[in-house]
Design a protein around this motif. Structure first.
Motif, PDB file in Angstrom:
ATOM      1  N   SER A  14      -5.343  -5.364  10.067  1.00 49.12           N
ATOM      2  CA  SER A  14      -4.233  -5.929   9.304  1.00 49.12           C
ATOM      3  C   SER A  14      -3.789  -7.207   9.986  1.00 49.12           C
ATOM      4  N   LYS A  65      -8.261 -15.823  10.382  1.00 44.68           N
ATOM      5  CA  LYS A  65      -7.215 -14.834  10.645  1.00 44.68           C
ATOM      6  C   LYS A  65      -5.946 -15.497  11.169  1.00 44.68           C
ATOM      7  N   LEU A  68      -4.232 -17.420   8.453  1.00 48.25           N
ATOM      8  CA  LEU A  68      -3.603 -16.495   7.520  1.00 48.25           C
ATOM      9  C   LEU A  68      -2.254 -16.036   8.054  1.00 48.25           C
ATOM     10  N   PHE A 103      -6.737  -6.472   5.976  1.00 43.23           N
ATOM     11  CA  PHE A 103      -7.756  -7.502   6.172  1.00 43.23           C
ATOM     12  C   PHE A 103      -9.035  -6.822   6.657  1.00 43.23           C
ATOM     13  N   LEU A 144      -7.097  -8.335   1.467  1.00 43.46           N
ATOM     14  CA  LEU A 144      -8.116  -9.367   1.678  1.00 43.46           C
ATOM     15  C   LEU A 144      -9.352  -8.781   2.344  1.00 43.46           C
ATOM     16  N   GLN A 145     -10.492  -9.345   2.010  1.00 39.96           N
ATOM     17  CA  GLN A 145     -11.739  -8.977   2.675  1.00 39.96           C
ATOM     18  C   GLN A 145     -12.591 -10.222   2.854  1.00 39.96           C
TER      19      GLN A 145
END
Length: 454
Positions: A14, A65, A68, A103, A144-145
């Motif tokens: 996450s 990451k 984000l 994530f 998200l992926q």
């Protein structure tokens, strides 16, 4: 349906907004409430990256990451949940420090170029879609992926709760993340920095006025569904199921094609004041789809729907950066028999023009009936639109180039057509749809032949 699995899930984690986050709560407006339990919207962004796996995990992934986390400081509600407290008359979006965004990081052994082609088996990309966590008590806003295709590229998958954000808002979030990611690479900034004015979200829900009580109508409708007093916020699994032999096709109308359609329409219809690119595109695709599918059922008409951005159409227009839902809809019917004829495109266009006139008469006209109208749609084929060329999704560059392909996978279940600007950057329109294999062959033939005959 059996779905292909990625070669391995590397990480299921996450991402939390960086320090400075404060509790945030947002009420849902009637624009949001309309979509409270509808299935989420899924988008896949494919990017070329013909480099080593180690380069991706050492450089690309950490930058994605961290950027984000920075971006989420501007979009705190997206890290929260939709809940419906017993002391609240309606659901709210609630964020508290510690909330995070799911994530997932994965690798895939599916051919990257195959997934970026114009025709492929729909199920081949389902393992790229992140799962949105929802229950009767709370629902996440986004998931998200990031999936790596070694030595070929990577895919960013976004699944979003429709009650939290519409297409314009979700695209704005992705653009903001891409902006932050690019800035991080160029300048190495690790702390919060401002977004451009056109990407800075505006969250003030008080600008959405509801003098006629649309909110109360929608709340009562949801409370009575499987009720009484049902405060569930769990999204429906799906509206329909995807066929096992479904294929995804991508087609393009170039500017010359669009002008050809407009010119032909002008020779056939008397009222030519609304021959917009959107109208002729939707009408042409609708007629081609009906010819391909040959809808069966008790009804002799097909139902078609489209949405419009209301931000500039309200009595008191609101900021284009308003974040949330602010879309209205129109539904129209067309006789199947007329669509199957040579000038089925014209029949569809005439009915759509009438619907567009209703938008001009008042974008919220009939809004109290929107939920009941959706629930009353008879079983059978209903056509709609997802996305918009105005979103400019192919401009979303995280620092490694424009997307090679953008795919709205949620249309597989809703039966909608997806629209975007052309990836070829030629001012054309890109259309995506999912059909059975033999239907796709018929659609492709009709799509090309009709253009040649005008």
């Amino acid at each position: 349906m059996a779905q292909p699995a990625p070669s391995r899930v590397v990480e299921a984690c996450s991402v939390e907004p960086l320090q400075g986050a404060t509790p945030t709560s947002l009420p849902l407006t009637f624009f949001d409430l309309l979509w409270l339990r509808f299935p989420p919207v899924e988008r896949l962004f494919f990017y070329s990256f013909p480099h080593s796996t180690s380069s991706f995990f050492d450089s690309v992934l950490p930058t994605l990451k961290h950027s984000l986390s920075l971006t989420l400081q501007h979009f705190l509600p997206l890290a929260g949940n939709i809940i419906w407290p017993h002391d609240s008359p309606k659901p709210i979006i609630n964020y508290v420090p510690g909330d995070t965004v799911s994530f997932t990081v994965a690798e895939s052994n599916v051919d990257f170029n195959y997934l970026c082609s114009d025709l492929y088996e729909a199920e081949k990309r389902y393992h790229l879609i992140p799962h949105l966590t929802t229950s009767h008590e709370k629902a996440s806003l986004i998931a998200l992926q990031v999936t790596l295709f070694p030595n070929s590229g990577f895919c960013i998958g976004l699944t979003s709760h429709h009650a939290g954000l519409d297409g314009k808002s979700s695209t704005s979030f992705m653009k903001s993340w891409a902006f932050s990611c690019s800035k991080l690479q160029k300048e190495g900034l690790s702390s919060l920095f401002p977004l451009p004015e056109d990407l800075t979200p505006f969250f003030d829900r008080s600008v959405i006025k509801d003098p006629t009580g649309i909110t109360e109508v929608y709340i009562n409708a949801w409370l009575k569904l499987d009720g009484p007093n049902n405060r569930s916020v769990k999204v429906f699994e799906s509206m329909t199921t995807t066929q096992t032999d479904a294929v995804k096709g991508v087609f393009e109308l170039t500017p010359s094609h669009i002008q050809k359609l407009k010119k032909y329409a002008e020779s056939k219809i008397e009222k030519k004041d609304q021959l917009s690119t959107f109208a002729v595109t939707y009408a042409y695709v609708l007629a081609s789809a009906v010819k391909a599918e040959q809808p069966k059922g008790d009804s002799d008409t097909v139902i078609s729907a489209f949405t419009v951005d209301c931000r500039s159409r309200l009595d008191s227009p609101i900021a284009p950066t308003y974040f949330g839902n602010c879309i209205g809809g129109q539904v129209f019917k067309v006789e199947i028999k007329s669509l199957l004829e040579k000038d089925g495109f014209i029949s569809a266009l005439e009915e759509m023009n009438e619907a567009l006139k209703r938008v001009k008469d008042g974008v919220l006209s009939g809004a109290k009936d929107w939920i009941s109208s959706i629930q009353k749609i008879p079983e059978g084929r209903a056509y709609s639109i997802a996305g918009s060329p105005r979103f400019e999704i192919y401009s979303i560059d995280f620092g490694w180039g424009r997307p090679k392909k953008v795919d709205i996978t949620s249309i597989d279940r809703t039966g909608a057509f997806s629209l975007s600007e052309s990836r070829n950057n030629n001012r054309g329109i890109e259309i995506g749809l999912v059909l059975k294999k033999h239907e796709m062959e018929a659609f492709s033939a009709s799509f090309v032949q009709q253009l040649e005959s005008f």
